[in-house]
Design an enzyme around this catalytic site. Structure first.
Site, PDB file in Angstrom:
ATOM      1  N   GLN A 126      95.307  49.879 -82.193  1.00  9.74           N
ATOM      2  CA  GLN A 126      93.984  50.401 -82.558  1.00  9.74           C
ATOM      3  C   GLN A 126      92.911  49.761 -81.688  1.00  9.74           C
ATOM      4  OE1 GLN A 126      92.649  48.948 -86.343  1.00  9.74           O
ATOM      5  NE2 GLN A 126      91.123  50.559 -86.619  1.00  9.74           N
ATOM      6  N   GLY A 127      92.335  50.552 -80.792  1.00  7.84           N
ATOM      7  CA  GLY A 127      91.309  50.019 -79.895  1.00  7.84           C
ATOM      8  C   GLY A 127      89.915  50.371 -80.365  1.00  7.84           C
ATOM      9  N   SER A 129      87.441  47.613 -82.052  1.00 11.81           N
ATOM     10  CA  SER A 129      86.476  46.514 -81.930  1.00 11.81           C
ATOM     11  C   SER A 129      86.239  46.115 -80.484  1.00 11.81           C
ATOM     12  CB  SER A 129      86.983  45.281 -82.687  1.00 11.81           C
ATOM     13  OG  SER A 129      87.277  45.612 -84.004  1.00 11.81           O
ATOM     14  N   SER A 161      95.303  44.180 -82.221  1.00 12.73           N
ATOM     15  CA  SER A 161      96.570  43.666 -82.746  1.00 12.73           C
ATOM     16  C   SER A 161      97.736  44.356 -82.057  1.00 12.73           C
ATOM     17  CB  SER A 161      96.676  43.925 -84.251  1.00 12.73           C
ATOM     18  OG  SER A 161      95.625  43.292 -84.930  1.00 12.73           O
ATOM     19  N   GLU A 245      92.700  55.493 -96.552  1.00 10.95           N
ATOM     20  CA  GLU A 245      93.838  54.878 -97.221  1.00 10.95           C
ATOM     21  C   GLU A 245      93.411  53.946 -98.337  1.00 10.95           C
ATOM     22  OE1 GLU A 245      96.773  55.903 -96.842  1.00 10.95           O
ATOM     23  OE2 GLU A 245      97.703  54.457 -98.187  1.00 10.95           O
ATOM     24  N   ASN A 387      84.844  40.944 -95.799  1.00 11.08           N
ATOM     25  CA  ASN A 387      84.567  41.010 -97.230  1.00 11.08           C
ATOM     26  C   ASN A 387      83.063  41.077 -97.507  1.00 11.08           C
ATOM     27  OD1 ASN A 387      87.270  41.050 -97.528  1.00 11.08           O
ATOM     28  ND2 ASN A 387      87.411  39.309 -98.927  1.00 11.08           N
TER      29      ASN A 387
HETATM   30  C1  LIG Z   1      93.667  39.183 -87.190  1.00  5.95           C
HETATM   31  C2  LIG Z   1      92.760  40.295 -86.796  1.00  5.95           C
HETATM   32  C3  LIG Z   1      93.281  41.528 -86.430  1.00  5.95           C
HETATM   33  C4  LIG Z   1      92.450  42.561 -85.998  1.00  5.95           C
HETATM   34  N1  LIG Z   1      93.011  43.727 -85.540  1.00  5.95           N
HETATM   35  C5  LIG Z   1      92.210  44.662 -84.997  1.00  5.95           C
HETATM   36  C6  LIG Z   1      92.765  45.817 -84.349  1.00  5.95           C
HETATM   37  O1  LIG Z   1      93.989  45.961 -84.268  1.00  5.95           O
HETATM   38  N2  LIG Z   1      91.935  46.707 -83.789  1.00  5.95           N
HETATM   39  C7  LIG Z   1      90.581  46.569 -83.849  1.00  5.95           C
HETATM   40  O2  LIG Z   1      89.887  47.421 -83.330  1.00  5.95           O
HETATM   41  N3  LIG Z   1      90.006  45.488 -84.437  1.00  5.95           N
HETATM   42  C8  LIG Z   1      90.801  44.537 -85.001  1.00  5.95           C
HETATM   43  N4  LIG Z   1      90.232  43.402 -85.577  1.00  5.95           N
HETATM   44  C9  LIG Z   1      88.777  43.239 -85.522  1.00  5.95           C
HETATM   45  C10 LIG Z   1      88.075  43.283 -86.863  1.00  5.95           C
HETATM   46  O3  LIG Z   1      87.979  44.579 -87.316  1.00  5.95           O
HETATM   47  C11 LIG Z   1      86.718  42.585 -86.674  1.00  5.95           C
HETATM   48  O4  LIG Z   1      86.977  41.222 -86.479  1.00  5.95           O
HETATM   49  C12 LIG Z   1      85.813  42.763 -87.847  1.00  5.95           C
HETATM   50  O5  LIG Z   1      85.364  44.071 -87.908  1.00  5.95           O
HETATM   51  C13 LIG Z   1      84.610  41.829 -87.796  1.00  5.95           C
HETATM   52  O6  LIG Z   1      83.943  41.881 -86.587  1.00  5.95           O
HETATM   53  P1  LIG Z   1      83.605  40.566 -85.764  1.00  5.95           P
HETATM   54  O7  LIG Z   1      84.834  39.782 -85.638  1.00  5.95           O
HETATM   55  O8  LIG Z   1      82.908  40.954 -84.537  1.00  5.95           O
HETATM   56  O9  LIG Z   1      82.615  39.742 -86.704  1.00  5.95           O
HETATM   57  P2  LIG Z   1      81.038  40.023 -86.900  1.00  5.95           P
HETATM   58  O10 LIG Z   1      80.837  41.435 -87.189  1.00  5.95           O
HETATM   59  O11 LIG Z   1      80.322  39.396 -85.790  1.00  5.95           O
HETATM   60  O12 LIG Z   1      80.791  39.206 -88.232  1.00  5.95           O
HETATM   61  C14 LIG Z   1      80.601  37.798 -88.256  1.00  5.95           C
HETATM   62  C15 LIG Z   1      80.249  37.390 -89.664  1.00  5.95           C
HETATM   63  O13 LIG Z   1      79.003  37.991 -90.026  1.00  5.95           O
HETATM   64  C16 LIG Z   1      79.134  38.713 -91.222  1.00  5.95           C
HETATM   65  N5  LIG Z   1      78.261  39.882 -91.183  1.00  5.95           N
HETATM   66  C17 LIG Z   1      78.115  40.761 -90.166  1.00  5.95           C
HETATM   67  N6  LIG Z   1      77.250  41.715 -90.509  1.00  5.95           N
HETATM   68  C18 LIG Z   1      76.823  41.443 -91.749  1.00  5.95           C
HETATM   69  C19 LIG Z   1      75.924  42.064 -92.665  1.00  5.95           C
HETATM   70  N7  LIG Z   1      75.263  43.163 -92.344  1.00  5.95           N
HETATM   71  N8  LIG Z   1      75.744  41.523 -93.891  1.00  5.95           N
HETATM   72  C20 LIG Z   1      76.418  40.384 -94.219  1.00  5.95           C
HETATM   73  N9  LIG Z   1      77.274  39.752 -93.409  1.00  5.95           N
HETATM   74  C21 LIG Z   1      77.485  40.273 -92.184  1.00  5.95           C
HETATM   75  C22 LIG Z   1      80.575  39.109 -91.278  1.00  5.95           C
HETATM   76  O14 LIG Z   1      81.003  39.372 -92.597  1.00  5.95           O
HETATM   77  C23 LIG Z   1      81.241  37.881 -90.702  1.00  5.95           C
HETATM   78  O15 LIG Z   1      81.412  36.906 -91.681  1.00  5.95           O
HETATM   79  C24 LIG Z   1      91.055  42.380 -86.004  1.00  5.95           C
HETATM   80  C25 LIG Z   1      90.516  41.153 -86.404  1.00  5.95           C
HETATM   81  C26 LIG Z   1      91.340  40.111 -86.779  1.00  5.95           C
HETATM   82  C27 LIG Z   1      90.728  38.792 -87.160  1.00  5.95           C
END
Ligand SMILES: Cc1cc2nc3c(=O)[nH]c(=O)nc-3n(C[C@H](O)[C@H](O)[C@H](O)COP(=O)(O)OP(=O)(O)OC[C@H]3O[C@@H](n4cnc5c(N)ncnc54)[C@H](O)[C@@H]3O)c2cc1C
Lengths: 401, 378
Positions: A126-127, A129, A161, A245, A387
């Site tokens: 899944q591409g 993020s 992932s 889902e 969360n």
């Molecule tokens: C193990 C793992 C597997 C993953 N697999 C995939 C994958 O296969 N494909 C893919 O595309 N992505 C994948 N992801 C990415 C995942 O979807 C993102 O990490 C996630 O959406 C959060 O984005 P970020 O890491 O940029 O954190 P950010 O969005 O930068 O968030 C940082 C912190 O700020 C908080 N925050 C941000 N905005 C708000 C708000 N408006 N209000 C309150 N709090 C906020 C968040 O809750 C978090 O605690 C994976 C991530 C992990 C850790």
């Protein structure tokens, strides 16, 4: 109101349980029982066994190779599979790509990709993020420019992932940088990972494993026929994918399996001179987790049976409850399993070293593995919508503040 | 009541803080990990030069004459640096065993070499079957002429792989779990009858499995009283708890700072993540945990030399629980607020996270100490 399974549902559960018992390869079950994540080949092997039985494409309609189950049946299957413990189905193939193609794909795309996805002949990733687009996915920048009957893709994805295992990737790209709303300039592409210009770089996570990757796109040519749905309508596809889902999101079976394993292991270690399983505080901690799991189970039943009754396709805000509570439970049950091992959970288990040495293992494998799962599952409250974001969704949808 | 530092303590704190800033940046630490022992020999010498390796020993033994507060200051700085060297094993654990249990002759022989860094000690008490039960000792010591013969195995001995001498607990009488009959011995780690297998722990510090097969030691290898080693073992563990509590405060401080900085710079939805009130409150919760944890680490430091054993144990158990819980809360939320990047080896956050995780489980975990406290509730 009736909490019991109907006779049909109970019979179904027994059938699933028996099938898994009789068909899950012993070596896979043993590794999973010790707390290892499934290896790629384990997942492929098990999904093919299920597919032969017609049980891989569980959320697809029958005409596309699905088993035609109700949401309750799906939930029962997922839980039995997790509790076994067996490798989980490839969520990229089964719960993400499949339903998307069935809903939005051309006949050609369905024919070409669905059977191979069900059988894990193609491993999908899944591409979505990007470094700058996590919670705020719609700000993604990876660009696709039309060039004849191809798109030329440039940019970077992250946290992808299992991209290092993947044959194909479903990718969100920006096709119109000038759209009035950011969501309106996005398209959904299917990309062969062998296309020239794609570089996959590993990211090692805090559990020491290689699960995550960065994926770089440098003038990657993607045939226009590999676009799903209309150009610049990819956000609708992504929203459908992320919201469709509801069963399985809580991964309750996995938590149940961790507690079961912790109880079993707690017979073999001591606290205060007696088996840990007899320790009052430990038993209270288990009791609390069992209360929380029960509440989640009933909430899940409610969400799932409502789904069977209405099917309006709109995500139920309660699915955010399943995600938040389910991941909290995953985290506290893996922490429990780690704590049972005590000091023995802290060494890094180096499988390769152990194989070379005649000396006894540093700690029991289950203890060192329990720590690996605990560490990796710190991500459970981050991936799939953090969360905090889930609570924002609930706030918006339910509290109407 | 007074929480201010003396001029000397302030100077000590400044010099160790400076050393950490200059020599223990996260990238430098990566290189130390690649050294043969998994830590920096150069820094070890530097600690010796600064007098840190003799910090708690009297001047007559080549020490600095410092106390628990000095150890606390140094350990907090070490926690920020996330150091890899065997300071706790050698100076705090081994050092306390010799300092409090050793004869005059043993102290004069050993402590100066610990202080100059040439001898590294490790505390080999825990056993595989024991989990956190302190009295669950199955290693035996049998009298043999004027000496003793030790048999058994010790598990997850912190920095046991690089130690020159081990402080080993063994049964000279009694059965498993008997609080009486345990004796501490000083054992040459290089003896041929001592087999060691070193490995990395989740926090990247080293540990070893140690097996003792017919290890012969002289009569003067006994540390403290024969058959009454338990009180000394407890003192050693209390010193370890106090030191690692301060280390955990250093880790929490670093985690809090990094998370605060990240929440000020990371943007999503067109604004910094720190502008969301839920993130602000989480940071406030982290700060409260950090400060409560710091108070508990101070309690541990100020109780470690308390003469009343019951009073001392009770307060240190409270500190252990408080710091363990604070470390868990702060480190878990530091990862959470960093999102995906917090889950990676590349960032320091995860490494601090794992050190907090290990510290919570050193010398017994939170549940173990809460159970002790529960028994003592009046
Ligand atoms: C193990 C793992 C597997 C993953 N697999 C995939 C994958 O296969 N494909 C893919 O595309 N992505 C994948 N992801 C990415 C995942 O979807 C993102 O990490 C996630 O959406 C959060 O984005 P970020 O890491 O940029 O954190 P950010 O969005 O930068 O968030 C940082 C912190 O700020 C908080 N925050 C941000 N905005 C708000 C708000 N408006 N209000 C309150 N709090 C906020 C968040 O809750 C978090 O605690 C994976 C991530 C992990 C850790």
């Amino acid at each position: 109101m009736d909490l019991r399974f109907t006779p049909d549902e109970a019979a179904f559960r027994d059938e699933v349980r028996a099938f898994i018992r009789d068909n899950l390869p012993a070596d896979i079950r043993e590794r999973m029982r010790l707390g290892y994540g499934p290896r790629k080949e384990d997942t492929v092997r098990w999904q093919r066994i299920l597919n032969k039985r017609g049980w891989a494409a569980i959320s697809w309609p029958e005409e596309h190779g699905g088993p035609g189950w109700t949401a309750i049946q799906k939930m029962i299957f997922l839980e039995e599979n997790q509790v076994a413990p067996a490798p989980e189905l490839s969520s990229f193939n089964i719960t993400m790509l499949g339903p998307v193609l069935i809903q939005f794909g051309t006949d050609e795309q369905k024919k070409r990709f669905l059977p191979r996805a069900a059988n894990l002949d193609d491993w999908w990733c899944q591409g979505f993020s990007e470094p700058g687009a996590g919670s705020d996915l719609a700000s993604l920048k990876t660009a696709a420019k039309r060039d004849g009957d191809h798109y030329v893709v440039n940019g970077q994805k992250i946290w992808t992932s299992t991209a290092h295992h993947a044959d194909w990737c479903f990718l969100l790209v920006r096709t119109n940088p000038n759209a009035a709303k950011r969501q309106e300039g996005i398209s959904f592409l299917l990309v062969d990972m062998k296309t020239p210009g794609i570089t996959v770089r590993p990211i090692i996570s805090i559990d020491g494993s290689h699960h995550l990757n960065e994926v770089f796109f440098d003038d990657v040519r993607v045939p226009v026929e590999n676009r799903v749905y209309e150009e610049n309508k990819g956000w609708d596809v992504a929203k459908f994918l992320l919201g469709n889902e509801r069963t399985g999101i809580a991964r309750l079976g996995k938590s149940k399996e961790r507690v079961r394993s912790a109880k079993e292991m707690a017979r073999s270690v001591r606290e205060g001179g007696k088996p840990l399983i007899e320790d009052a505080a430990f038993r209270q901690r288990i009791a609390q987790l069992e209360v929380d799991m029960k509440a989640l189970e009933i909430t899940q039943y409610r969400v799932v049976s409502a789904y069977d009754k209405q099917r309006d396709g709109r995500p139920d805000p309660l699915s955010s409850v399943l995600k938040v509570k389910g991941t909290e439970l995953l985290q506290s049950t893996t922490e429990l399993a780690m704590d049972v091992g005590g000091p023995m959970s802290m060494p890094i288990w180096a499988e390769e070293l152990a194989a070379l040495s005649n000396e006894p293992d540093v700690g029991p494998e289950w203890a060192t593995q329990a720590t690996g799962s605990y560490l990796f599952l710190r991500a459970a409250s981050i991936y799939g919508g953090t969360n905090e974001i889930q609570k924002n969704i609930l706030t918006k949808a339910v509290l109407r503040l | 009541m007074d929480f201010t530092l003396t001029e000397e303590q302030r100077l000590l704190k400044d010099s160790v803080d400076r050393l950490m800033t200059e020599r223990y940046a996260f990238d430098q630490r990566k290189n130390y990990l690649k050294e043969p022992g998994g830590w920096s020999a150069a820094l070890w010498s530097q600690y010796a030069e600064l007098g840190l390796l003799g910090l708690p020993f009297a001047e007559q033994y080549g020490g600095f004459g410092g106390g628990a507060v000095e150890i606390m200051l140094v350990m907090e700085a070490f926690g920020r640096g996330l150091i890899l060297e065997p300071f706790v094993a050698s100076v705090v654990l081994g050092g306390t065993a010799v300092r409090l249990g050793g004869s005059e002759q043993q102290k004069s022989r050993i402590l100066p070499t610990v202080a100059d860094g040439s001898t590294k000690l490790a505390f080999a008490h825990g056993e595989r079957q024991a989990r956190y039960d302190v009295t669950d000792v199955m290693t035996t010591a049998r009298k043999d002429g004027s000496g003793w013969v030790l048999d058994g195995a010790k598990s997850v001995v912190t920095h046991g792989d690089c130690a020159d001498a081990l402080v080993v607990s063994a049964r000279t009488s009694g059965e498993r779990d008997d609080p009486n009959g345990i004796t501490l011995f000083l054992v040459d780690a290089g003896a041929s009858s001592v087999a060691r297998r070193g490995y990395a722990v989740r926090d990247e510090q080293r540990a070893a499995e140690v097996s003792l097969s017919g290890v012969r030691v002289d009569g003067d290898a006994v540390l403290g009283e024969i058959g009454n080693g338990l009180p000394l073992i407890e003192r050693v563990m209390e010193a370890g708890i106090a030191a690692t509590a301060a280390e955990c405060v250093g880790c929490m401080g670093a985690l809090y700072d990094m998370t605060l900085e990240y929440s000020r710079t990371r943007e999503q939805f067109g604004r910094t993540i720190g502008s969301n009130q839920v993130v602000q409150h989480r940071l406030a919760d982290m700060l409260m945990s950090l400060e409560q944890g710091r108070s508990m680490a101070m309690l541990a430091a100020m109780m470690v030399d308390e003469p009343d054993a019951a009073e001392r144990a009770h307060n240190i158990a409270m500190a252990k629980v408080g710091v363990g819980q604070a470390g868990r809360f702060v480190s878990q939320n530091a990862v959470q607020l960093h999102g995906g990047i917090g889950m990676t080896e590349e960032l320091a956050v995860g490494h601090y996270f794992r050190r907090c995780m290990v510290i919570e489980r050193l010398f017994g975990d939170t549940a173990h100490y809460l159970a002790k406290l529960a028994v003592a509730v009046e």
